[in-house]
Design a protein around this motif. Structure first.
Motif, PDB file in Angstrom:
ATOM      1  N   LEU A 260       0.833  -1.196   0.000  1.00 43.71           N
ATOM      2  CA  LEU A 260       0.000   0.000   0.000  1.00 43.71           C
ATOM      3  C   LEU A 260       0.873   1.253   0.000  1.00 43.71           C
ATOM      4  CD1 LEU A 260      -2.566  -1.190   2.700  1.00 43.71           C
ATOM      5  CD2 LEU A 260      -2.778  -1.349   0.206  1.00 43.71           C
ATOM      6  N   TYR A 261       0.251   2.390  -0.240  1.00 44.97           N
ATOM      7  CA  TYR A 261       0.995   3.648  -0.305  1.00 44.97           C
ATOM      8  C   TYR A 261       1.747   3.920   0.999  1.00 44.97           C
ATOM      9  CZ  TYR A 261       2.038   8.584  -1.050  1.00 44.97           C
ATOM     10  OH  TYR A 261       2.703   9.773  -1.189  1.00 44.97           O
ATOM     11  N   LYS A 262       1.145   3.553   2.128  1.00 40.87           N
ATOM     12  CA  LYS A 262       1.782   3.803   3.424  1.00 40.87           C
ATOM     13  C   LYS A 262       3.065   2.999   3.596  1.00 40.87           C
ATOM     14  CE  LYS A 262      -0.785   0.222   5.951  1.00 40.87           C
ATOM     15  NZ  LYS A 262      -1.681  -0.071   7.101  1.00 40.87           N
ATOM     16  N   HIS A 263       3.192   1.898   2.859  1.00 39.53           N
ATOM     17  CA  HIS A 263       4.388   1.063   2.983  1.00 39.53           C
ATOM     18  C   HIS A 263       5.594   1.635   2.236  1.00 39.53           C
ATOM     19  CE1 HIS A 263       1.319  -2.412   3.459  1.00 39.53           C
ATOM     20  NE2 HIS A 263       1.775  -2.068   4.662  1.00 39.53           N
ATOM     21  N   LEU A 264       5.320   2.487   1.244  1.00 36.61           N
ATOM     22  CA  LEU A 264       6.385   2.924   0.334  1.00 36.61           C
ATOM     23  C   LEU A 264       7.450   3.782   1.003  1.00 36.61           C
ATOM     24  CD1 LEU A 264       4.304   3.761  -2.877  1.00 36.61           C
ATOM     25  CD2 LEU A 264       5.286   1.582  -2.147  1.00 36.61           C
ATOM     26  N   SER A 265       7.121   4.366   2.143  1.00 40.18           N
ATOM     27  CA  SER A 265       8.090   5.224   2.828  1.00 40.18           C
ATOM     28  C   SER A 265       8.835   4.483   3.940  1.00 40.18           C
ATOM     29  CB  SER A 265       7.391   6.456   3.415  1.00 40.18           C
ATOM     30  OG  SER A 265       6.364   6.060   4.320  1.00 40.18           O
ATOM     31  N   THR A 266       8.685   3.169   4.002  1.00 44.28           N
ATOM     32  CA  THR A 266       9.377   2.380   5.030  1.00 44.28           C
ATOM     33  C   THR A 266      10.873   2.668   5.007  1.00 44.28           C
ATOM     34  OG1 THR A 266       7.744   0.595   4.832  1.00 44.28           O
ATOM     35  CG2 THR A 266       9.846   0.043   5.884  1.00 44.28           C
ATOM     36  N   PRO A 267      11.445   3.128   6.115  1.00 39.93           N
ATOM     37  CA  PRO A 267      12.875   3.479   6.114  1.00 39.93           C
ATOM     38  C   PRO A 267      13.759   2.232   6.074  1.00 39.93           C
ATOM     39  CG  PRO A 267      11.947   3.715   8.325  1.00 39.93           C
ATOM     40  CD  PRO A 267      10.802   3.395   7.415  1.00 39.93           C
ATOM     41  N   SER A 268      14.480   2.089   4.986  1.00 34.00           N
ATOM     42  CA  SER A 268      15.389   0.954   4.821  1.00 34.00           C
ATOM     43  C   SER A 268      16.240   1.188   3.582  1.00 34.00           C
ATOM     44  CB  SER A 268      14.604  -0.352   4.656  1.00 34.00           C
ATOM     45  OG  SER A 268      15.461  -1.400   4.222  1.00 34.00           O
ATOM     46  N   PRO A 269      17.521   0.856   3.621  1.00 34.07           N
ATOM     47  CA  PRO A 269      18.345   0.996   2.426  1.00 34.07           C
ATOM     48  C   PRO A 269      17.925   0.045   1.306  1.00 34.07           C
ATOM     49  CG  PRO A 269      19.541  -0.165   4.160  1.00 34.07           C
ATOM     50  CD  PRO A 269      18.295   0.380   4.779  1.00 34.07           C
ATOM     51  N   TYR A 270      17.083  -0.942   1.654  1.00 35.30           N
ATOM     52  CA  TYR A 270      16.615  -1.907   0.652  1.00 35.30           C
ATOM     53  C   TYR A 270      15.340  -1.441  -0.060  1.00 35.30           C
ATOM     54  CZ  TYR A 270      19.976  -5.216   2.574  1.00 35.30           C
ATOM     55  OH  TYR A 270      21.141  -5.832   2.972  1.00 35.30           O
ATOM     56  N   ASN A 271      14.689  -0.420   0.475  1.00 37.41           N
ATOM     57  CA  ASN A 271      13.441   0.070  -0.096  1.00 37.41           C
ATOM     58  C   ASN A 271      13.740   0.888  -1.350  1.00 37.41           C
ATOM     59  OD1 ASN A 271      11.022   1.270  -0.755  1.00 37.41           O
ATOM     60  ND2 ASN A 271      10.601   2.065   1.305  1.00 37.41           N
ATOM     61  N   THR A 272      13.422   0.331  -2.517  1.00 37.11           N
ATOM     62  CA  THR A 272      13.757   1.004  -3.778  1.00 37.11           C
ATOM     63  C   THR A 272      12.731   2.047  -4.185  1.00 37.11           C
ATOM     64  OG1 THR A 272      12.718  -0.811  -5.023  1.00 37.11           O
ATOM     65  CG2 THR A 272      15.113  -0.932  -4.647  1.00 37.11           C
ATOM     66  N   TYR A 273      11.709   2.264  -3.379  1.00 40.77           N
ATOM     67  CA  TYR A 273      10.824   3.414  -3.572  1.00 40.77           C
ATOM     68  C   TYR A 273      11.406   4.618  -2.838  1.00 40.77           C
ATOM     69  CZ  TYR A 273       6.903   0.927  -5.747  1.00 40.77           C
ATOM     70  OH  TYR A 273       6.097   0.232  -6.617  1.00 40.77           O
ATOM     71  N   ALA A 274      12.075   4.363  -1.722  1.00 38.69           N
ATOM     72  CA  ALA A 274      12.631   5.450  -0.919  1.00 38.69           C
ATOM     73  C   ALA A 274      14.060   5.806  -1.330  1.00 38.69           C
ATOM     74  CB  ALA A 274      12.608   5.057   0.559  1.00 38.69           C
ATOM     75  N   ASN A 275      14.738   4.870  -2.001  1.00 35.64           N
ATOM     76  CA  ASN A 275      16.142   5.076  -2.354  1.00 35.64           C
ATOM     77  C   ASN A 275      16.385   4.793  -3.832  1.00 35.64           C
ATOM     78  OD1 ASN A 275      17.289   5.251   0.557  1.00 35.64           O
ATOM     79  ND2 ASN A 275      16.122   3.343   0.550  1.00 35.64           N
ATOM     80  N   ALA A 276      17.249   5.584  -4.429  1.00 27.60           N
ATOM     81  CA  ALA A 276      17.652   5.335  -5.814  1.00 27.60           C
ATOM     82  C   ALA A 276      18.752   4.274  -5.837  1.00 27.60           C
ATOM     83  CB  ALA A 276      18.166   6.631  -6.444  1.00 27.60           C
ATOM     84  N   GLY A 277      18.955   3.692  -6.987  1.00 26.90           N
ATOM     85  CA  GLY A 277      20.033   2.726  -7.142  1.00 26.90           C
ATOM     86  C   GLY A 277      19.636   1.307  -6.759  1.00 26.90           C
ATOM     87  N   ILE A 278      20.627   0.438  -6.784  1.00 28.19           N
ATOM     88  CA  ILE A 278      20.429  -0.978  -6.481  1.00 28.19           C
ATOM     89  C   ILE A 278      20.629  -1.196  -4.984  1.00 28.19           C
ATOM     90  CG2 ILE A 278      21.327  -3.302  -6.922  1.00 28.19           C
ATOM     91  CD1 ILE A 278      22.184  -2.289  -9.710  1.00 28.19           C
ATOM     92  N   PRO A 279      19.794  -2.023  -4.337  1.00 26.96           N
ATOM     93  CA  PRO A 279      19.946  -2.266  -2.894  1.00 26.96           C
ATOM     94  C   PRO A 279      21.349  -2.771  -2.543  1.00 26.96           C
ATOM     95  CG  PRO A 279      17.877  -3.166  -3.684  1.00 26.96           C
ATOM     96  CD  PRO A 279      18.653  -2.754  -4.901  1.00 26.96           C
ATOM     97  N   PRO A 280      21.746  -2.635  -1.281  1.00 22.33           N
ATOM     98  CA  PRO A 280      23.099  -3.033  -0.881  1.00 22.33           C
ATOM     99  C   PRO A 280      23.363  -4.531  -0.901  1.00 22.33           C
ATOM    100  CG  PRO A 280      21.810  -2.347   1.024  1.00 22.33           C
ATOM    101  CD  PRO A 280      21.011  -1.996  -0.196  1.00 22.33           C
ATOM    102  N   GLY A 281      22.325  -5.315  -1.060  1.00 21.22           N
ATOM    103  CA  GLY A 281      22.484  -6.763  -1.095  1.00 21.22           C
ATOM    104  C   GLY A 281      21.203  -7.428  -1.534  1.00 21.22           C
TER     105      GLY A 281
END
Length: 341
Positions: A260-281
């Protein structure tokens, strides 16, 4: 006189036959009541061995006598042993003394992290999960990694056979050998041509695996799409990375059926909606097909993908934002119709 001698001879044969039959039954006759598996730990005592095998045999006393006669009370090997129908005491004892145990099958699935995987695997080994993880942690640090989680890329989804007594180092060694065999000179060349690091390849492969549901026929298309987004500087915006971010926070105890939309802002370096680029692993253990899909990604112009409600498990691909909006609405309508929340 002759008759008396004949009677004596017959008696001798009868007595010899009687004791011979007892000897044969004691050492070689079938003493198995039912089939099964016996687990004998490294620190087991003789009584524990007897207690473990007793439910599967007809005569505990005869087994104990043969076991002592053959030195099982002071010389045995730990393991998981298959008690087969028709087996005599001698063969049972020799099996345990020689350590001829039966391997167990382990299914390595798309586990989200190493702790989750080891928790499942260790149930089929002598060691508990904490011991297993601690030993693999040492292996990881010896290789220059932070912890056991960084070993995830060495594992591939498949079914494997291991002994119950396998040590963590022996366990990892099998996968390390497979990993090294997989990375042939041809694959290494493709790795260099991709412009990606190996960690990035595995991270993308895990997204490809999750998005495809493990279906090989869409993997190369999905890999091409995400590489397009990455090379254009766009966010990957992969739902499985959001699910993984939430799972990591909840120790994989929360089931997310719909992002859901509320999930998209979950703080995590793996969250590719919140962060650009490829996840760290990688967000999961991958299979060989998904890694190969990244190394041999389809050359397409797709930017968007959406689950296809008309073909469960498959997707609609497009380079058009307008067309994607139509596809996305159709999928959302389908989810609502099924009351999936």
């Amino acid at each position: 006189m002759k008759k008396a001698i004949l009677i004596i001879i017959l008696l001798v044969f009868a007595v010899a036959g009687f004791f011979g039959l007892r000897f044969y039954n004691k050492y070689y006759g079938n003493n198995v009541e039912k089939e099964g598996y016996v687990l004998i730990p490294h620190k087991a005592g003789f009584k524990q061995i007897l207690d473990s095998i007793a439910p599967y045999i007809k005569d505990r006393e005869s087994f104990e006598a043969v076991a002592k006669d053959k030195g099982l009370d002071s010389n045995f090997k730990a393991g998981r042993y298959h008690i087969e129908s028709g087996t005599g005491n001698t063969n049972l004892v020799n099996m345990i003394k020689a350590g001829n145990q039966t391997a167990n099958s382990f299914r390595i699935g798309d586990f989200g992290d190493m702790y989750q995987m080891i928790g499942k695997v260790s149930k089929k080994t002598e060691l508990d999960s904490l011991h297993f993880i601690n030993d693999l942690d040492v292996v990881a640090k010896e290789k220059g990694y932070k912890d056991v989680e960084d070993l995830k890329k060495y594992f591939f989804i498949d079914t494997y056979n291991f002994y119950w007594t396998v040590s963590p180092r022996e366990f990892f060694s099998k996968f390390e050998d497979q990993y090294n065999d997989f990375w042939t000179s041809e694959r290494k060349n493709k790795e260099q041509q991709s412009g990606l690091t190996r960690d990035q390849i595995y991270a993308l492969a895990s997204i490809v695996y999750k998005e495809s549901g493990g279906k090989k026929d869409e993997m190369r298309t999905i890999a091409g799409l995400y590489l397009n987004r990455y090379r254009k500087g766009m966010k990957l915006q992969s739902d499985p990375t959001v699910i993984y971010a939430i799972n990591k926070q909840t120790n994989f105890k929360e089931s997310i059926k719909r992002v859901l939309y509320k999930h998209l802002s979950t703080p995590s370096p793996y969250n590719t909606y919140a962060n650009a680029g490829i996840p760290p692993g990688p967000i999961c253990v991958v299979d060989k097909n998904s890694v190969d899909a990244v190394l041999n990604a389809e050359n397409n112009n797709y930017i968007f993908m959406c689950a296809d409600p008309a073909r469960f498990g498959y997707h609609k691909f497009t380079a058009s934002a307008e067309e994607h909006a139509v596809n996305a609405k159709a999928y959302q309508d389908w989810l609502n119709s099924k009351n999936i929340k």
